[in-house]
Design a protein around this motif. Structure first.
Motif, PDB file in Angstrom:
ATOM      1  N   GLY A  26      -5.763  17.803   3.425  1.00  0.00           N
ATOM      2  CA  GLY A  26      -6.100  17.643   2.015  1.00  0.00           C
ATOM      3  C   GLY A  26      -6.415  16.212   1.650  1.00  0.00           C
ATOM      4  N   LYS A  27      -6.456  16.015   0.359  1.00  0.00           N
ATOM      5  CA  LYS A  27      -6.841  14.714  -0.168  1.00  0.00           C
ATOM      6  C   LYS A  27      -5.588  13.868  -0.408  1.00  0.00           C
ATOM      7  N   TYR A  28      -5.568  12.700   0.190  1.00  0.00           N
ATOM      8  CA  TYR A  28      -4.443  11.778   0.033  1.00  0.00           C
ATOM      9  C   TYR A  28      -4.884  10.611  -0.855  1.00  0.00           C
ATOM     10  N   GLY A  29      -3.984  10.185  -1.727  1.00  0.00           N
ATOM     11  CA  GLY A  29      -4.300   9.040  -2.586  1.00  0.00           C
ATOM     12  C   GLY A  29      -3.745   7.750  -1.987  1.00  0.00           C
ATOM     13  N   ILE A  30      -4.521   6.689  -2.114  1.00  0.00           N
ATOM     14  CA  ILE A  30      -4.076   5.386  -1.621  1.00  0.00           C
ATOM     15  C   ILE A  30      -4.056   4.420  -2.797  1.00  0.00           C
ATOM     16  N   SER A  31      -2.914   3.781  -3.029  1.00  0.00           N
ATOM     17  CA  SER A  31      -2.800   2.836  -4.137  1.00  0.00           C
ATOM     18  C   SER A  31      -2.297   1.509  -3.594  1.00  0.00           C
ATOM     19  N   VAL A  32      -2.893   0.429  -4.095  1.00  0.00           N
ATOM     20  CA  VAL A  32      -2.541  -0.901  -3.604  1.00  0.00           C
ATOM     21  C   VAL A  32      -2.273  -1.820  -4.781  1.00  0.00           C
ATOM     22  N   GLY A  33      -1.227  -2.641  -4.642  1.00  0.00           N
ATOM     23  CA  GLY A  33      -0.951  -3.578  -5.713  1.00  0.00           C
ATOM     24  C   GLY A  33       0.255  -4.447  -5.421  1.00  0.00           C
ATOM     25  N   PRO A  34       0.686  -5.193  -6.444  1.00  0.00           N
ATOM     26  CA  PRO A  34       1.781  -6.149  -6.265  1.00  0.00           C
ATOM     27  C   PRO A  34       3.174  -5.538  -6.358  1.00  0.00           C
ATOM     28  N   SER A  35       3.320  -4.298  -6.804  1.00  0.00           N
ATOM     29  CA  SER A  35       4.639  -3.656  -6.808  1.00  0.00           C
ATOM     30  C   SER A  35       4.436  -2.152  -6.874  1.00  0.00           C
ATOM     31  N   SER A  36       5.526  -1.407  -6.679  1.00  0.00           N
ATOM     32  CA  SER A  36       5.399   0.052  -6.682  1.00  0.00           C
ATOM     33  C   SER A  36       5.009   0.586  -8.067  1.00  0.00           C
ATOM     34  N   ARG A  37       5.168  -0.243  -9.095  1.00  0.00           N
ATOM     35  CA  ARG A  37       4.806   0.194 -10.443  1.00  0.00           C
ATOM     36  C   ARG A  37       3.599  -0.568 -10.993  1.00  0.00           C
ATOM     37  N   GLU A  38       2.935  -1.282 -10.140  1.00  0.00           N
ATOM     38  CA  GLU A  38       1.725  -1.979 -10.592  1.00  0.00           C
ATOM     39  C   GLU A  38       0.729  -1.889  -9.452  1.00  0.00           C
ATOM     40  N   LEU A  39      -0.157  -0.879  -9.551  1.00  0.00           N
ATOM     41  CA  LEU A  39      -1.045  -0.574  -8.436  1.00  0.00           C
ATOM     42  C   LEU A  39      -2.482  -0.500  -8.935  1.00  0.00           C
ATOM     43  N   PRO A  40      -3.111  -1.675  -9.115  1.00  0.00           N
ATOM     44  CA  PRO A  40      -4.432  -1.698  -9.737  1.00  0.00           C
ATOM     45  C   PRO A  40      -5.549  -1.108  -8.873  1.00  0.00           C
ATOM     46  N   LEU A  41      -5.390  -1.077  -7.567  1.00  0.00           N
ATOM     47  CA  LEU A  41      -6.470  -0.571  -6.721  1.00  0.00           C
ATOM     48  C   LEU A  41      -6.116   0.816  -6.191  1.00  0.00           C
ATOM     49  N   SER A  42      -7.095   1.724  -6.210  1.00  0.00           N
ATOM     50  CA  SER A  42      -6.814   3.022  -5.618  1.00  0.00           C
ATOM     51  C   SER A  42      -8.056   3.609  -4.965  1.00  0.00           C
ATOM     52  N   ALA A  43      -7.831   4.537  -4.045  1.00  0.00           N
ATOM     53  CA  ALA A  43      -8.904   5.207  -3.322  1.00  0.00           C
ATOM     54  C   ALA A  43      -8.320   6.514  -2.796  1.00  0.00           C
ATOM     55  N   THR A  44      -9.161   7.353  -2.221  1.00  0.00           N
ATOM     56  CA  THR A  44      -8.648   8.594  -1.631  1.00  0.00           C
ATOM     57  C   THR A  44      -9.222   8.744  -0.230  1.00  0.00           C
ATOM     58  N   VAL A  45      -8.582   9.605   0.542  1.00  0.00           N
ATOM     59  CA  VAL A  45      -9.117   9.921   1.876  1.00  0.00           C
ATOM     60  C   VAL A  45      -8.818  11.393   2.152  1.00  0.00           C
ATOM     61  N   GLN A  46      -9.797  12.039   2.776  1.00  0.00           N
ATOM     62  CA  GLN A  46      -9.648  13.444   3.143  1.00  0.00           C
ATOM     63  C   GLN A  46      -9.058  13.501   4.553  1.00  0.00           C
TER      64      GLN A  46
ATOM     65  N   LEU B 271       0.841  -1.192   0.000  1.00  0.00           N
ATOM     66  CA  LEU B 271       0.000   0.000   0.000  1.00  0.00           C
ATOM     67  C   LEU B 271       0.877   1.243   0.000  1.00  0.00           C
ATOM     68  N   TYR B 272       0.633   2.109  -0.966  1.00  0.00           N
ATOM     69  CA  TYR B 272       1.414   3.346  -1.092  1.00  0.00           C
ATOM     70  C   TYR B 272       0.492   4.547  -0.904  1.00  0.00           C
ATOM     71  N   LEU B 273       1.053   5.607  -0.313  1.00  0.00           N
ATOM     72  CA  LEU B 273       0.292   6.823  -0.057  1.00  0.00           C
ATOM     73  C   LEU B 273       0.856   7.961  -0.913  1.00  0.00           C
ATOM     74  N   SER B 274      -0.071   8.758  -1.494  1.00  0.00           N
ATOM     75  CA  SER B 274       0.341   9.976  -2.216  1.00  0.00           C
ATOM     76  C   SER B 274      -0.120  11.170  -1.406  1.00  0.00           C
ATOM     77  N   PHE B 275       0.807  12.075  -1.127  1.00  0.00           N
ATOM     78  CA  PHE B 275       0.497  13.247  -0.305  1.00  0.00           C
ATOM     79  C   PHE B 275      -0.066  14.362  -1.180  1.00  0.00           C
ATOM     80  N   PRO B 276      -0.782  15.313  -0.560  1.00  0.00           N
ATOM     81  CA  PRO B 276      -1.252  16.452  -1.357  1.00  0.00           C
ATOM     82  C   PRO B 276      -0.067  17.198  -1.981  1.00  0.00           C
ATOM     83  N   GLY B 277       1.037  17.289  -1.247  1.00  0.00           N
ATOM     84  CA  GLY B 277       2.243  17.886  -1.837  1.00  0.00           C
ATOM     85  C   GLY B 277       2.105  19.350  -2.162  1.00  0.00           C
ATOM     86  N   ILE B 278       1.341  20.094  -1.379  1.00  0.00           N
ATOM     87  CA  ILE B 278       1.188  21.526  -1.639  1.00  0.00           C
ATOM     88  C   ILE B 278       2.163  22.315  -0.777  1.00  0.00           C
ATOM     89  N   GLU B 279       2.119  22.079   0.503  1.00  0.00           N
ATOM     90  CA  GLU B 279       3.034  22.781   1.406  1.00  0.00           C
ATOM     91  C   GLU B 279       4.470  22.278   1.230  1.00  0.00           C
TER      92      GLU B 279
END
Lengths: 323, 777
Positions: free
Chosen positions: B674-694, B618-626
């Protein structure tokens, strides 16, 4: 051919080299080889030095001059000069072996001959065991005098001489008489196998070279050595493979070829049959045993696992390897 | 010790205290019988117990004669002891478990804990109280000489695995020493080099694994490193050892130096390096003098002594009667961990697993098939208790159906390279499949020296080329310290990456090749296409004894992702003989308040025909604004076992702290709203499932200055209100009007606020008044 032989003081490869027909045994100044080892079998062989075996643990069957006897812990056996003997065990055993240098004897007073065994609990076995233990105590002392050792060797031989007269299984006389042409034929075949095991050698070749029929040769071989010729040939190859497997240097596939197996699969099958383990497992057993691994040069020279004489003494004193 | 530590301390002279805080010989701590203090015994290393009877039992020392003895050893003597390893003495056989770089690929916390337990049992049998591991420095560059001991380029995975190992060890009563603290990420001139690391990278990448392991497993000791960090020797770095480790993290255990890592004993004690190892008479004398002349206060000495006494108590409480170790059982565990850790990187045409009915003629090639490279060279190097040779195990596993041939395929004293290649290619040609073992150079990796390049041994690569020219079915088994470049990848259909997988590697490889076991390891580092593209390349190894970590937080996959580069194999990659389908993702909390952790439920199915294990990432993407952020950061993982056709739901948790980022201006952690992205999969470059959370984020207030822009000030409600009030008081307009106008004009004002107000808007405010309004509460 590599019957077990190892003395703690010295080991040179000549000591176990095969020279024609039999095992050559070399001696220190003490004129006695004394060693303990763990083993699963010993192929048929003979040597000039008479030998006394004490079974430290386990049980085994000993074939001497075409006769088979069962031995268990505490039993002893004496094998006179030049008698063909072999041993085999299902469960594994440890033995204390004493080999007497021919130098100890004299024209007018020859070495004890023939074959006898002594069962634990009998008076004779008790006397011999006591002598062996005294010998062992002496050998394990530091700075023991040559004459003290020599005296104990002769004390042991004196005891043996008396007991052998009372209960020989094969008398010295019989041995001489049976040393027939037939036995010579087989001894020559054994020698041939021992020398040329690495080549593609078959039983048919051996029979032909011995100028007897295949079936007669097989029967005779079995009668004299206790083993069929093909079994014997395979055992020699397995025995040759063992020290090579212990060496870390040689790839396993090369070992099969070096000892005469047509291919690795044949070595695999032979090990399963004679050792109950694959060559891979055998190699790892050796490697996993730290005592055994500790002294590479000594152990790679023999297929068997040497045992410290002090441990042998402990077993003889208490009947157990545990302190 | 029966008395309390305080009582004991009051009975101690200054000299006793100094003795207590210095080693006793090479591997022990002080013995003060009149105070009831018995010595503790420590030994290396991170994946096997290195016990030197000469040095520990007979109080031997490093000696120049031993060293010269090894140096003078002729090359053909069967010894693989080289260089600095020779200095560490001969050691008793012990289980050589998979090295850190291999072990980590299991991604299996429970299994790593099991290894910790096994290490502890081997320690206890030998009377060892503290095992000097785990070593968890971030694998910043694959050139690093000790990369094979360390776990990953990712701090979360590093910290989780370290915590598991420590729990396993300490649960059995043997202390851990978490090392090397900190930023010893390459070995080049390691005792002189100054690692220059920016604050964010330091906290988020290089220290974060240590903090995680400390929070979760409380190692009884932490070991400072050999290098300097941002200008200071780490063993004398109060900012690191006191401010961060003690004050920010609340670490209560003992800090010890690496062996001879203390350069100034009084300074190291003042900084918080409690124990100096090993025994150095000069260290004691200098510390005594410093106490005598008042440079070091005795209370500092007392604090360190209390930590040492607490450690002794902990060890005495956990010490168990030595039991005989089940060495065959530990060997099996080493095999099992290797099986769980080896990574199947490539498997074209489903060449693996091999079936002896289809490919009965097997050519095994390469010297490492007979003499496997199971570990690196250094203070961790273990004398293995047992050794599985790949060739021998392949023969046993393939059985009597198979016809196995072997040759080294490289020249040696007796055979020329040409002859060796000729034999190898004729064997390969006559076979149905060729298994080629290739490795990195033995002894090149190690301590105080890095690899020079990322290539495998040249003769091994030549062997592979020769084999590939005559045999289409080529399997490569790779044995290497850390990532290598693979210009030869096209020459094999299948590739098993073992790293340094310990003494059970032979059996593990054989079981995987023939499908008795299904590969289930995944990479914990990125495999690069070239050395030149690796993140640390430009400033490695530093110059003028300064090594700038110029890539900052963009370490490993964070760098490749940010630059949208495609590596040879991405972080987290690893294949299986079965197939997995990522079916669904559900974020349990749609919005996340401050300090809350997030649960994510993921459903995965085994859609293939074999039992297998999948590592769900499971990988997290940050809003990355600040704060600028890498596209992805690993935040949770799970290894799940699935029968064919089976489906499982797995709950993954992102811990509250893992939403944080270190703000260099605040010198503190923030959670950006902010809105964070959540990606799940078998490797860091293959992430078939995703969702977001506020995410609500944390309350933080950035420092404002007179030259801060109005846009920045508007964001800070408190400061802005005061500025509005100030301007309103000078202009006579309503505050609400001022507020509205300032917000409207803010984007147009290109100067700092003070100049904007005084020169453009003609508001008569003094610098002092403005600063007062902007000040933090």
């Amino acid at each position: 051919m590599q019957p077990f032989r190892l003395d703690s003081a010295q080991l040179d490869n000549q000591g176990i080299a095969t020279a024609g027909t039999c095992e050559l045994i070399s001696y220190d100044s003490a004129q006695l080889n004394m060693f303990a080892a763990e083993l699963s079998y010993c192929q048929p062989h003979w040597h000039e030095a008479p030998e006394l075996i004490y079974v430290l643990s386990g049980d085994l069957s000993l074939t001497v001059h075409q006769q088979e006897v069962k031995l268990a812990a505490g039993d002893l056996a004496f094998i006179g000069a030049d008698l063909i003997h072999a041993l085999e065990t299902q469960t594994g055993c440890t033995l204390l072996t004493l080999q007497f240098s021919p130098v100890l004897f004299h024209d007018t007073h020859p070495l004890p001959a023939g074959f006898a065994f002594f069962t634990a609990g009998q008076v004779a076995a008790g006397q011999l065991t006591a002598q062996c233990l005294s010998m062992l105590e002496l050998v394990l002392q530091e700075g023991v005098s040559f004459f003290a050792l020599q005296a104990q060797i002769y004390a042991l031989l004196a005891c043996l001489e008396v007991l052998l007269v009372r209960q020989p299984l094969i008398s010295a006389m019989t041995v001489g008489a049976a040393d027939s042409r037939e036995e010579m034929v087989i001894r020559q075949s054994i020698a041939r196998i021992n020398e040329t095991f690495a080549e593609p050698l078959t039983v048919a070749d051996l029979a032909e070279q011995a100028h007897v029929s295949y079936s007669h040769f097989s029967r005779l071989f079995k009668k004299v050595s206790g083993y069929s010729p093909s079994d014997y040939l395979t055992m020699v190859r397995v025995n040759q493979a063992k020290p090579l497997l212990k060496s870390m240097q040689i790839p396993i596939t090369d070992i099969a070829g070096k000892v005469g197996f047509a291919e690795h699969r044949a070595m695999l099958a032979a090990f399963k049959k004679y050792c109950g383990v694959t060559p891979t497992e055998y190699r790892k057993q050796y490697y996993a045993d730290f005592d055994w691994r500790a002294d590479d040069e000594r152990v790679t020279a023999t297929p068997n696992k040497p045992l410290a004489l002090s441990l042998a003494r402990q077993i003889m004193r208490t009947g157990s390897a545990k302190p | 010790m029966n008395r309390t530590a305080k009582q004991c301390l009051s009975d101690m002279t200054v000299s006793d205290k100094v003795t207590l805080l210095t080693g006793n010989g090479l591997w022990k701590t002080a013995q003060l019988p009149e105070l009831g203090i018995e010595p503790l015994t420590m030994t290396d290393g991170t994946y096997g117990v290195r016990y030197s009877p000469e040095q520990i039992d007979h109080e031997g020392n490093w000696s120049i004669t031993d060293f010269l003895g090894v140096v003078n050893q002729s090359a053909d003597e069967p010894s693989d002891k080289k260089g600095s390893e020779a200095l560490f003495g001969h050691t008793l056989p012990a289980t050589c478990f998979p090295n850190g770089s291999a072990l980590a690929c299991s991604w299996d916390n429970a299994l790593v804990a099991q290894m910790g337990q096994a290490l502890a049992r081997e320690c206890q049998a030998l009377g060892v109280d503290i095992l000097l591991g785990p070593g968890i420095n971030i694998r910043r560059t694959p050139l690093s000489g000790r990369g094979y001991e360390y776990y990953s380029e990712d701090p979360l995975l590093t910290g989780e695995l370290a915590a598991s190992l420590i729990k396993g060890l300490q649960g059995e009563g043997v202390g851990a020493s978490l090392k090397h603290f900190a930023c010893n990420n390459s070995e080049y001139r390691r005792t002189e080099m100054d690692s220059i690391v920016d604050e964010r990278a330091l906290h988020e990448i290089y220290l974060s694994g240590f903090k995680r392991a400390i929070d979760k497993a409380d190692p009884w000791t932490v070991m400072s490193s050999y290098n300097r960090l941002n200008g200071q020797q780490t063993s004398q770095h109060r900012g690191l050892l006191h401010d961060i480790l003690r004050q920010q993290w609340g670490y209560q255990g003992l800090v010890m130096s690496d062996w001879y890592g203390v350069k100034d004993r009084p300074a190291s004690l003042l900084a918080g390096n409690d124990l100096a190892m090993p025994e150095v008479a000069r260290d004691k004398a200098e510390l005594l003098a410093a106490i005598d002349n008042g440079t070091v206060d005795e209370t500092v000495l007392d604090t360190a002594c209390l930590r040492m006494l607490a450690l002794i108590d902990r060890i005495n409480a956990g010490r168990k009667t030595p039991q005989p170790v089940d060495m065959p059982g530990h060997h099996q565990l080493a095999q099992h961990i290797a099986e769980e850790s080896i990574v199947l990187l490539k498997n074209s045409d489903g060449l693996l697993p091999l079936d002896t009915r289809n490919t009965p003629r097997i050519a095994v090639l390469g010297p490492a098939a007979h003499a496997p490279v199971i570990q690196g060279s250094g203070c961790a190097t273990t004398v293995p208790s047992m050794l599985d040779r790949p060739l021998d195990e392949i023969i046993d596993v393939a059985g009597e159906q198979a016809e196995v041939t072997y040759s080294a395929g490289v020249g040696d004293g007796e055979t020329s390279a040409e002859e060796a290649l000729l034999l190898a290619s004729s064997q390969a040609e006559a076979a149905d499949v060729a298994i080629v073992f290739i490795s990195t150079a033995v002894g090149e990796d190690g301590e105080n020296g890095d690899r020079q390049h990322l290539d495998v041994v040249a003769s091994h690569a030549a062997l592979l080329s020769a084999v590939a020219a005559v045999q289409p079915n080529v399997v490569v088994v790779l044995m290497n310290s850390d990532a290598v470049v693979m210009p030869w990848l096209g020459q094999c259909k299948a590739l098993l990456e073992t790293f340094f997988a310990g003494q059970g590697v032979g059996r593990a490889v054989a079981n995987l090749l023939f499908g008795l076991k299904n590969p289930c390891g995944k990479l914990t580092v990125t495999v690069p296409n070239s050395l030149e593209e690796t993140p640390a390349y430009l400033h490695y190894p530093g110059e003028a004894l300064k090594h700038y970590y110029s890539e900052g937080i963009y370490v490993g996959y964070r760098y490749y992702d940010k630059r949208k580069m495609t590596p040879c194999f991405p972080f987290g990659h690893g294949l299986s003989y079965t197939t997995f389908e990522y079916r669904s993702i559900e974020v349990v909390n749609k919005t996340l308040g401050t300090g809350e952790s997030l649960q994510v439920d993921v459903t995965v199915a085994n859609t293939g025909a074999r039992f297998g294990k999948e590592i769900i990432q499971l990988y997290l993407s940050f809003p990355g604004i600040e704060l600028a952020q890498p596209p992805l950061g690993l935040k949770a993982y799970a290894k799940v076992a699935l029968e064919p056709g089976e489906t499982k739901m797995v709950s993954l948790t992102i811990e509250a702290d893992d939403f944080r980022a270190w703000h260099p201006a605040l010198k503190d952690w923030i959670v950006e709203p902010g809105k964070y992205g959540i990606s799940v999969g078998p490797s860091s470059r293959e992430l078939p499932l995703s969702a977001t959370v506020q995410v609500a984020g944390s309350n933080y207030r950035l420092p404002l200055r007179e030259d801060s822009s109005l846009v920045q000030v508007v964001k800070d409600e408190q400061a802005f209100s005061r500025v509005v009030a100030l301007v309103a008081s000078r202009s006579g307009l309503e505050a609400s009007v001022i507020r509205e106008r300032l917000i409207t004009i803010a984007p147009e004002l290109f100067c700092g606020l003070f100049i904007a107000l005084t020169e453009f808007l003609n508001v008569p405010v003094s610098r002092k008044e403005l600063l007062e309004a902007l000040r933090a509460d």
